[in-house]
Enzyme design. Structure first.
Site, PDB file in Angstrom:
ATOM      1  N   HIS A  61       0.841  -1.211   0.000  1.00  0.00           N
ATOM      2  CA  HIS A  61       0.000   0.000   0.000  1.00  0.00           C
ATOM      3  C   HIS A  61       0.878   1.264   0.000  1.00  0.00           C
ATOM      4  CE1 HIS A  61      -3.035  -2.714   2.305  1.00  0.00           C
ATOM      5  NE2 HIS A  61      -3.491  -2.588   1.076  1.00  0.00           N
ATOM      6  N   LYS A  93     -17.244  -6.943   7.645  1.00  0.00           N
ATOM      7  CA  LYS A  93     -15.860  -7.425   7.691  1.00  0.00           C
ATOM      8  C   LYS A  93     -15.352  -7.276   9.115  1.00  0.00           C
ATOM      9  CE  LYS A  93     -13.278  -6.876   3.360  1.00  0.00           C
ATOM     10  NZ  LYS A  93     -12.299  -6.021   2.673  1.00  0.00           N
ATOM     11  N   ARG A 123      -2.144  -6.377  -8.469  1.00  0.00           N
ATOM     12  CA  ARG A 123      -1.096  -7.368  -8.243  1.00  0.00           C
ATOM     13  C   ARG A 123      -1.129  -8.475  -9.277  1.00  0.00           C
ATOM     14  NH1 ARG A 123      -3.017  -7.950  -2.135  1.00  0.00           N
ATOM     15  NH2 ARG A 123      -4.897  -7.527  -3.336  1.00  0.00           N
ATOM     16  N   SER A 181      -2.879  -7.664   3.134  1.00  0.00           N
ATOM     17  CA  SER A 181      -3.194  -7.528   4.563  1.00  0.00           C
ATOM     18  C   SER A 181      -3.575  -8.884   5.137  1.00  0.00           C
ATOM     19  CB  SER A 181      -4.348  -6.547   4.758  1.00  0.00           C
ATOM     20  OG  SER A 181      -3.985  -5.273   4.294  1.00  0.00           O
TER      21      SER A 181
HETATM   22  P1  ADP Z   1      -9.746  -4.013  -0.124  1.00  0.00           P
HETATM   23  O1  ADP Z   1     -10.473  -4.354   1.132  1.00  0.00           O
HETATM   24  O2  ADP Z   1     -10.406  -2.999  -0.991  1.00  0.00           O
HETATM   25  O3  ADP Z   1      -9.196  -5.195  -0.895  1.00  0.00           O
HETATM   26  P2  ADP Z   1      -7.034  -3.564   0.706  1.00  0.00           P
HETATM   27  O4  ADP Z   1      -6.688  -2.807   1.934  1.00  0.00           O
HETATM   28  O5  ADP Z   1      -6.724  -5.020   0.709  1.00  0.00           O
HETATM   29  O6  ADP Z   1      -8.523  -3.230   0.455  1.00  0.00           O
HETATM   30  O7  ADP Z   1      -6.336  -2.934  -0.573  1.00  0.00           O
HETATM   31  C1  ADP Z   1      -6.537  -1.605  -0.986  1.00  0.00           C
HETATM   32  C2  ADP Z   1      -5.863  -1.385  -2.337  1.00  0.00           C
HETATM   33  O8  ADP Z   1      -4.476  -1.670  -2.241  1.00  0.00           O
HETATM   34  C3  ADP Z   1      -6.376  -2.283  -3.466  1.00  0.00           C
HETATM   35  O9  ADP Z   1      -6.369  -1.529  -4.653  1.00  0.00           O
HETATM   36  C4  ADP Z   1      -5.352  -3.358  -3.564  1.00  0.00           C
HETATM   37  O10 ADP Z   1      -5.268  -3.893  -4.880  1.00  0.00           O
HETATM   38  C5  ADP Z   1      -4.093  -2.588  -3.234  1.00  0.00           C
HETATM   39  N1  ADP Z   1      -3.072  -3.468  -2.710  1.00  0.00           N
HETATM   40  C6  ADP Z   1      -3.201  -4.381  -1.734  1.00  0.00           C
HETATM   41  N2  ADP Z   1      -2.045  -5.037  -1.518  1.00  0.00           N
HETATM   42  C7  ADP Z   1      -1.142  -4.507  -2.390  1.00  0.00           C
HETATM   43  C8  ADP Z   1       0.234  -4.780  -2.696  1.00  0.00           C
HETATM   44  N3  ADP Z   1       0.901  -5.737  -2.069  1.00  0.00           N
HETATM   45  N4  ADP Z   1       0.829  -4.063  -3.663  1.00  0.00           N
HETATM   46  C9  ADP Z   1       0.130  -3.109  -4.312  1.00  0.00           C
HETATM   47  N5  ADP Z   1      -1.169  -2.821  -4.095  1.00  0.00           N
HETATM   48  C10 ADP Z   1      -1.810  -3.506  -3.150  1.00  0.00           C
END
Ligand code: ADP
Length: 159
Positions: free
Chosen positions: A19, A43, A92, A130
């Protein structure tokens, strides 16, 4: 000209180096990035909202272009409220693409003025999520490489 404001929406439970990298790479393009923590009661989050928000604020405390906020409901409605013209997302894998394509096209049809901007993840961050970090915390694995230092330190001391 209107300021270029982007919303980076997500759960950020917790915020990872993946992120962080997306935000840092997007910063030169936008005047402001609002990291929007979506509050979704269905969630069950591992970290409560105030902790997730505090960590992200600490990580970007030296950067006035980054703000952290919470929102409920549709991301496009939140964008409208705060006058943001862009939604920032990370990609990703092809599975991410298929999921993001649907949401991005739906958002476009709901509110044409908002553009979704995608950043391809750095190859070394492709497997980081996450949920992987939460699993590592649960089974006491080493998650220190996958989250910013301040988060790693606090998790190691308290969880
Ligand atoms: P959500 O609950 O919307 O999936 P996340 O917190 O998991 O929220 O992710 C938010 C954003 O960050 C999404 O666009 C996701 O694709 C991106 N993201 C998550 N992990 C990574 C990573 N390792 N590298 C790049 N972008 C990421």
């Amino acid at each position: 000209m209107d300021k270029k404001i982007a919303v980076f929406p997500g759960s950020f439970d917790p915020f990872t180096v993946g992120h962080q990298s997306i935000v840092n790479r997007a910063l030169p393009i936008f005047d402001k990035i609002i990291i929007g923590i979506g509050i979704n009661h269905e969630k069950n989050s591992l970290f409560d909202f105030s902790k997730r928000k505090f960590w992200i604020e600490q990580i970007f405390k030296k950067n006035p272009k980054v703000e952290v906020a919470s929102f409920k409901g549709l991301t496009v409605e939140f964008c409208k409220q705060i006058n943001a013209g862009y939604i920032l997302r990370g990609l990703r894998t092809s599975a991410d693409f298929e999921y993001e394509r649907q949401i991005g096209q739906l958002n476009k049809s709901l509110f044409y003025e908002i553009e979704t901007v995608f950043f391809l993840t750095m190859p070394e961050h492709t497997f980081i999520s996450s949920s992987v970090v939460r699993e590592l915390i649960k089974y006491k694995g080493d998650m220190t490489k996958y989250v910013p230092e301040i988060i790693a330190k606090e998790i190691m001391n308290n969880y």
